[in-house]
Design a protein around this motif. Sequence first.
Motif, PDB file in Angstrom:
ATOM      1  N   GLN A  78      -4.757  44.792  44.550  1.00 42.33           N
ATOM      2  CA  GLN A  78      -5.173  45.828  45.498  1.00 42.33           C
ATOM      3  C   GLN A  78      -4.207  46.994  45.430  1.00 42.33           C
ATOM      4  N   LEU A  79      -4.690  48.101  44.892  1.00 39.81           N
ATOM      5  CA  LEU A  79      -3.825  49.272  44.743  1.00 39.81           C
ATOM      6  C   LEU A  79      -3.904  50.151  45.981  1.00 39.81           C
ATOM      7  N   GLY A  80      -2.778  50.674  46.400  1.00 42.63           N
ATOM      8  CA  GLY A  80      -2.785  51.644  47.487  1.00 42.63           C
ATOM      9  C   GLY A  80      -3.056  53.038  46.931  1.00 42.63           C
ATOM     10  N   GLY A  81      -2.972  54.025  47.766  1.00 46.00           N
ATOM     11  CA  GLY A  81      -3.156  55.395  47.307  1.00 46.00           C
ATOM     12  C   GLY A  81      -2.629  56.317  48.366  1.00 46.00           C
TER      13      GLY A  81
ATOM     14  N   GLN B 117     -11.478  56.203  50.843  1.00 46.60           N
ATOM     15  CA  GLN B 117     -12.426  57.214  50.329  1.00 46.60           C
ATOM     16  C   GLN B 117     -11.700  58.400  49.716  1.00 46.60           C
ATOM     17  N   TYR B 118     -10.458  58.621  50.161  1.00 45.78           N
ATOM     18  CA  TYR B 118      -9.773  59.856  49.750  1.00 45.78           C
ATOM     19  C   TYR B 118      -8.622  59.595  48.791  1.00 45.78           C
ATOM     20  N   HIS B 119      -8.568  58.380  48.235  1.00 44.17           N
ATOM     21  CA  HIS B 119      -7.441  58.073  47.362  1.00 44.17           C
ATOM     22  C   HIS B 119      -7.412  58.931  46.109  1.00 44.17           C
ATOM     23  N   ASN B 120      -8.555  59.469  45.723  1.00 44.34           N
ATOM     24  CA  ASN B 120      -8.538  60.344  44.544  1.00 44.34           C
ATOM     25  C   ASN B 120      -8.869  61.788  44.898  1.00 44.34           C
TER      26      ASN B 120
ATOM     27  N   ARG C 188      -8.865  51.069  56.500  1.00 43.68           N
ATOM     28  CA  ARG C 188      -8.877  51.260  55.039  1.00 43.68           C
ATOM     29  C   ARG C 188     -10.213  51.802  54.539  1.00 43.68           C
ATOM     30  N   ARG C 189     -11.315  51.471  55.254  1.00 42.46           N
ATOM     31  CA  ARG C 189     -12.621  51.961  54.795  1.00 42.46           C
ATOM     32  C   ARG C 189     -12.647  53.484  54.816  1.00 42.46           C
TER      33      ARG C 189
END
Length: 337
Positions: A96-99, A333-336, A328-329
Amino acid sequence: IQTEALERIAETNEMKELQAIRVTYLGKKGSLTGVLRGMGKLSKEERPVIGEIANRVRESITDAIDRKNETLAQQALEKQLEKEAIDVTLPGRPVQLGGPHLLTTIVEEIEDLFIGMGFEVREGPEVETDYYNFEALNLPKDHPARDMQDSFYITNELLLRTHTSPVQARTMREYEGSKPVKMICPGKVYRRDTDDATHSHQFTQIEGLYVDKDVRMSDLKGILDVFAKKMFGYDREIRLRPSFFPFTEPSVEMDISCKVCNGEGCSVCKGTGWIEILGAGMVHPKVLEMAGYDANVYTGFAFGMGPDRIAMLKYGVDDIRQFYTNDRRFLTQYHNA
Ligand code: PHE
């Protein structure tokens, strides 16, 4: 003896049993050892003949045991290797990667933009003195404008900073009234507001300050225009409206042009086509003087904005509390982004 021994060696599949066979035939009390011991009782003529046979038998048994020993060891090794084999073709367990948080992304984007225009990034304490949070910014004790920023006081003199302006006051003080200041200060700020969709008791600010000889309002306007266009798109316009802040004179609020488009066409934001985005103004001479700058020589502009607000506008987030409730949901959504 030999036939029997070789047969047993061939049949066994156990190291332990092989060891037992060795003892049975070649051990101190083993049957072949018995024969060799009995040699003394034989006649002179018989001795070399029987001796030779007995030695050959011993050699062949020893040989067979050694070979079997090797085979068994080899088999054991193979078994172990098989048991411990790793199937490198199996798919791995997903990690599980964070961002980065959307606010972090926005703050870094704004930082990059201003760094590109020669601003340095400064940080300061979140627990601030009354002096730097208010007094040094032309907000003396009991000044009614303090009501604009409801505060969390810790003691009479310490509070959670209500804006990042104190970092500007600290930086000017550090530069001792002699060097130009061109800085932005991002960070968390706190106000005693009731949380709702557009208010949070903790939010983010980025403020900027440019102090030098001959800094003008037109410089402020130019830099804010570049900021608005780079952040929201080159088709955006800005407008400045008169406003009030105790630490700037004149003070303005900046709107950017805004329209919302969907399949049926475009409509203007809020019915006016403008949306408020930040506060700014020319640094009040008293603020310059308190920090040790000669207001007859130096002028400056300052501005302050809320990355929460900017992120909400840019990504259509309709509730500021989403940034701080760590669902987290929402965040992923905005990790990228
Ligand atoms: N410090 C002001 C606030 O938090 C924003 C601001 C900064 C306004 C600099 C003008 C100049 O409301």
